[in-house]
Design an enzyme around this catalytic site. Sequence first.
Site, PDB file in Angstrom:
ATOM      1  N   ASN A 214      97.400  30.457 119.205  1.00 36.08           N
ATOM      2  CA  ASN A 214      96.244  29.252 118.812  1.00 36.08           C
ATOM      3  C   ASN A 214      97.348  28.369 118.020  1.00 36.08           C
ATOM      4  O   ASN A 214      98.622  28.731 118.371  1.00 36.08           O
ATOM      5  CB  ASN A 214      96.262  29.399 117.468  1.00 36.08           C
ATOM      6  CG  ASN A 214      96.910  31.094 116.293  1.00 36.08           C
ATOM      7  OD1 ASN A 214      97.951  30.152 116.066  1.00 36.08           O
ATOM      8  ND2 ASN A 214      96.723  32.429 116.402  1.00 36.08           N
ATOM      9  N   ASP A 282      92.685  37.543 115.556  1.00 39.46           N
ATOM     10  CA  ASP A 282      91.904  38.771 115.416  1.00 39.46           C
ATOM     11  C   ASP A 282      91.360  39.349 116.336  1.00 39.46           C
ATOM     12  O   ASP A 282      91.353  40.996 115.782  1.00 39.46           O
ATOM     13  CB  ASP A 282      90.463  38.141 114.539  1.00 39.46           C
ATOM     14  CG  ASP A 282      90.765  37.168 113.924  1.00 39.46           C
ATOM     15  OD1 ASP A 282      91.637  38.378 112.809  1.00 39.46           O
ATOM     16  OD2 ASP A 282      90.565  36.482 112.951  1.00 39.46           O
ATOM     17  N   LYS A 292      98.955  38.838 137.936  1.00 37.19           N
ATOM     18  CA  LYS A 292      98.569  38.179 138.013  1.00 37.19           C
ATOM     19  C   LYS A 292      97.358  38.218 137.971  1.00 37.19           C
ATOM     20  O   LYS A 292      97.063  38.079 139.337  1.00 37.19           O
ATOM     21  CB  LYS A 292      99.701  36.689 138.630  1.00 37.19           C
ATOM     22  CG  LYS A 292      99.606  35.690 138.098  1.00 37.19           C
ATOM     23  CD  LYS A 292      99.934  34.579 138.652  1.00 37.19           C
ATOM     24  CE  LYS A 292      99.682  32.632 138.671  1.00 37.19           C
ATOM     25  NZ  LYS A 292      99.522  31.799 139.710  1.00 37.19           N
ATOM     26  N   PRO A 308      95.331  45.293 114.270  1.00 36.90           N
ATOM     27  CA  PRO A 308      95.112  45.676 113.361  1.00 36.90           C
ATOM     28  C   PRO A 308      95.211  44.448 111.954  1.00 36.90           C
ATOM     29  O   PRO A 308      96.469  42.915 112.761  1.00 36.90           O
ATOM     30  CB  PRO A 308      96.902  46.507 113.856  1.00 36.90           C
ATOM     31  CG  PRO A 308      97.201  46.256 114.392  1.00 36.90           C
ATOM     32  CD  PRO A 308      96.263  45.282 115.330  1.00 36.90           C
ATOM     33  N   LYS A 341      88.267  36.707 100.471  1.00 32.40           N
ATOM     34  CA  LYS A 341      89.413  37.153 101.296  1.00 32.40           C
ATOM     35  C   LYS A 341      91.064  38.505 101.109  1.00 32.40           C
ATOM     36  O   LYS A 341      90.732  38.865 100.981  1.00 32.40           O
ATOM     37  CB  LYS A 341      90.633  36.127 102.261  1.00 32.40           C
ATOM     38  CG  LYS A 341      89.719  35.730 103.684  1.00 32.40           C
ATOM     39  CD  LYS A 341      90.113  35.130 104.408  1.00 32.40           C
ATOM     40  CE  LYS A 341      89.588  34.647 105.802  1.00 32.40           C
ATOM     41  NZ  LYS A 341      90.006  33.741 106.416  1.00 32.40           N
ATOM     42  N   LYS A 345      90.935  42.043 101.781  1.00 30.54           N
ATOM     43  CA  LYS A 345      91.954  42.228 102.055  1.00 30.54           C
ATOM     44  C   LYS A 345      92.999  43.120 100.868  1.00 30.54           C
ATOM     45  O   LYS A 345      94.053  43.284 101.307  1.00 30.54           O
ATOM     46  CB  LYS A 345      92.810  41.328 102.662  1.00 30.54           C
ATOM     47  CG  LYS A 345      92.025  40.786 103.318  1.00 30.54           C
ATOM     48  CD  LYS A 345      92.835  39.974 104.828  1.00 30.54           C
ATOM     49  CE  LYS A 345      91.838  39.415 106.408  1.00 30.54           C
ATOM     50  NZ  LYS A 345      92.689  38.971 106.993  1.00 30.54           N
TER      51      LYS A 345
HETATM   52  N1  CTP Z   1      96.432  38.066 108.726  1.00 33.04           N
HETATM   53  C1  CTP Z   1      96.906  39.854 109.171  1.00 33.04           C
HETATM   54  N2  CTP Z   1      96.311  40.033 110.435  1.00 33.04           N
HETATM   55  C2  CTP Z   1      95.074  39.463 110.734  1.00 33.04           C
HETATM   56  C3  CTP Z   1      94.649  38.756 110.867  1.00 33.04           C
HETATM   57  C4  CTP Z   1      94.951  37.642 109.433  1.00 33.04           C
HETATM   58  O1  CTP Z   1      97.356  39.356 108.079  1.00 33.04           O
HETATM   59  N3  CTP Z   1      95.006  40.592 112.052  1.00 33.04           N
HETATM   60  C5  CTP Z   1      95.935  37.821 107.369  1.00 33.04           C
HETATM   61  C6  CTP Z   1      97.186  36.165 107.664  1.00 33.04           C
HETATM   62  O2  CTP Z   1      98.606  36.278 107.770  1.00 33.04           O
HETATM   63  C7  CTP Z   1      97.150  35.319 106.552  1.00 33.04           C
HETATM   64  C8  CTP Z   1      95.739  36.105 106.239  1.00 33.04           C
HETATM   65  O3  CTP Z   1      95.077  37.740 107.100  1.00 33.04           O
HETATM   66  O4  CTP Z   1      97.714  36.044 105.825  1.00 33.04           O
HETATM   67  C9  CTP Z   1      93.836  35.376 106.067  1.00 33.04           C
HETATM   68  O5  CTP Z   1      94.282  35.150 107.599  1.00 33.04           O
HETATM   69  P1  CTP Z   1      92.794  34.762 107.739  1.00 33.04           P
HETATM   70  O6  CTP Z   1      93.188  34.320 109.926  1.00 33.04           O
HETATM   71  O7  CTP Z   1      92.751  33.425 107.693  1.00 33.04           O
HETATM   72  O8  CTP Z   1      91.902  35.262 107.574  1.00 33.04           O
HETATM   73  P2  CTP Z   1      90.809  36.789 108.705  1.00 33.04           P
HETATM   74  O9  CTP Z   1      90.481  37.979 108.613  1.00 33.04           O
HETATM   75  O10 CTP Z   1      91.607  36.026 110.371  1.00 33.04           O
HETATM   76  O11 CTP Z   1      89.366  35.623 108.360  1.00 33.04           O
HETATM   77  P3  CTP Z   1      88.429  34.818 109.778  1.00 33.04           P
HETATM   78  O12 CTP Z   1      87.421  35.196 110.340  1.00 33.04           O
HETATM   79  O13 CTP Z   1      88.322  33.415 108.586  1.00 33.04           O
HETATM   80  O14 CTP Z   1      89.477  34.347 110.398  1.00 33.04           O
END
Ligand code: CTP
Length: 399
Positions: A214, A282, A292, A308, A341, A345
């Site tokens: 990303n 995610d 490859k 995770p 969130k 979370k």
């Molecule tokens: N985060 C994390 N582990 C993941 C995904 C996200 O620790 N697997 C943490 C990021 O470092 C950040 C927070 O969660 O501090 C929010 O990340 P974000 O990508 O905005 O959240 P998501 O839960 O992935 O939500 P979205 O559906 O918007 O992608």
Amino acid sequence: MARILLIIGGGIAAYKAAELIRVARKAGHSVTPVLTAGGAHFVTPMSLAALAESPVYTSLWDLKDESEMGHIQLSRAADLVLVCPATADLLAKMAAGIADDLATTLLLATDKPVVAAPAMNVRMWLHAATQANAAILKSRGVMVLEPDEGDMACGEYGPGRLPEPADIIARISPMLKSRGALELPGGQALEGRHVLVTAGPTHEPIDPVRVIANRSSGKQGFAIAAAAARAGARVTLIAGPVALPTPGGVARVDVETAQQMVDAVQIALPADVAILVAAVADWRVANAATSKLKKGGGPPALQFAPNPDILRTLAEHPDRPRLLVGFAAETHDIVGNAQSKRTAKGANWIVANDVSGDVMGGARNRVHLVTDRGVEDWPDQSKEDVAAHLIDRIAKELN
Ligand code: CTP
């Protein structure tokens, strides 16, 4: 309310110093102006003295008189030193430690936080020498405000304009709120604390040569790690694949995937604070190939498995850090999504940022701090300034 020592450099933007004094005083601060020889070509000591209701200091030799303050005293009687406008020449002298007039001598003698508001021609600002000087000053804890972009007095366009005085005061307001707040961006406000920071993207392999990535640059997380180290914390920075230098005083662990990141984070526990800035993927590719993939095999049918969630893992961990701070990169309903969130979370705070523009990879950030007490809208500022303010808030929360 703070006592500001205002050093006025010699640039066309010096005329804005008068307005700056007015705005600062209206906000309840006192201002002692120091006018450089260059600055005196643009504003007069008399107008500054009238607005500041303070003597205006111009020369090292003015201070010889016993009844006057010596330069050491003058530099220490302030709560904050603001260099505005900071010319390319002043930034270079500050970086090199040159003290050949009153302003530069005060800057070398001070033990107080220093803020520089650069203003100059766009090419001078973007010149490698000026950028290197600004980076040196930042690494020493000077808050260097990003200049605005726009039409310049010299007819060119680009970054280099002095921000409006009200904006400057707003950007430094967290440092002005109380004298107690002025330990930052240096100081030892986090001494004895362990701060854990994740930063950058993760790379999820598709095959041995391809990854899903990303646009995260890691700049914001690295700036936070640097600010925490400057505040005296022991800092562990778990970094995804980025080519940024390790900030001074920071222990760095390089990882590639989300799984490696969650493992490294748990190994680094216990921590007093965890600030999760990384843009963690995610999903990972569940059927990543071990050799490859060849074009002849057609488009790969990738299957995904969830990664995770590091923030949630920490929230539920027996060694949960006392303060758990997440970041939420959003393109719409920024605050609403961040609030959901935070509760979903189990984070204490969420720093919500609008990534619909060029935040990812850019130098600036506009964030909202979402806590259990509500939402704070922070002004648009450099990622270093966001970092300094966040560390300031964290130090206050812990102490
Ligand atoms: N985060 C994390 N582990 C993941 C995904 C996200 O620790 N697997 C943490 C990021 O470092 C950040 C927070 O969660 O501090 C929010 O990340 P974000 O990508 O905005 O959240 P998501 O839960 O992935 O939500 P979205 O559906 O918007 O992608």
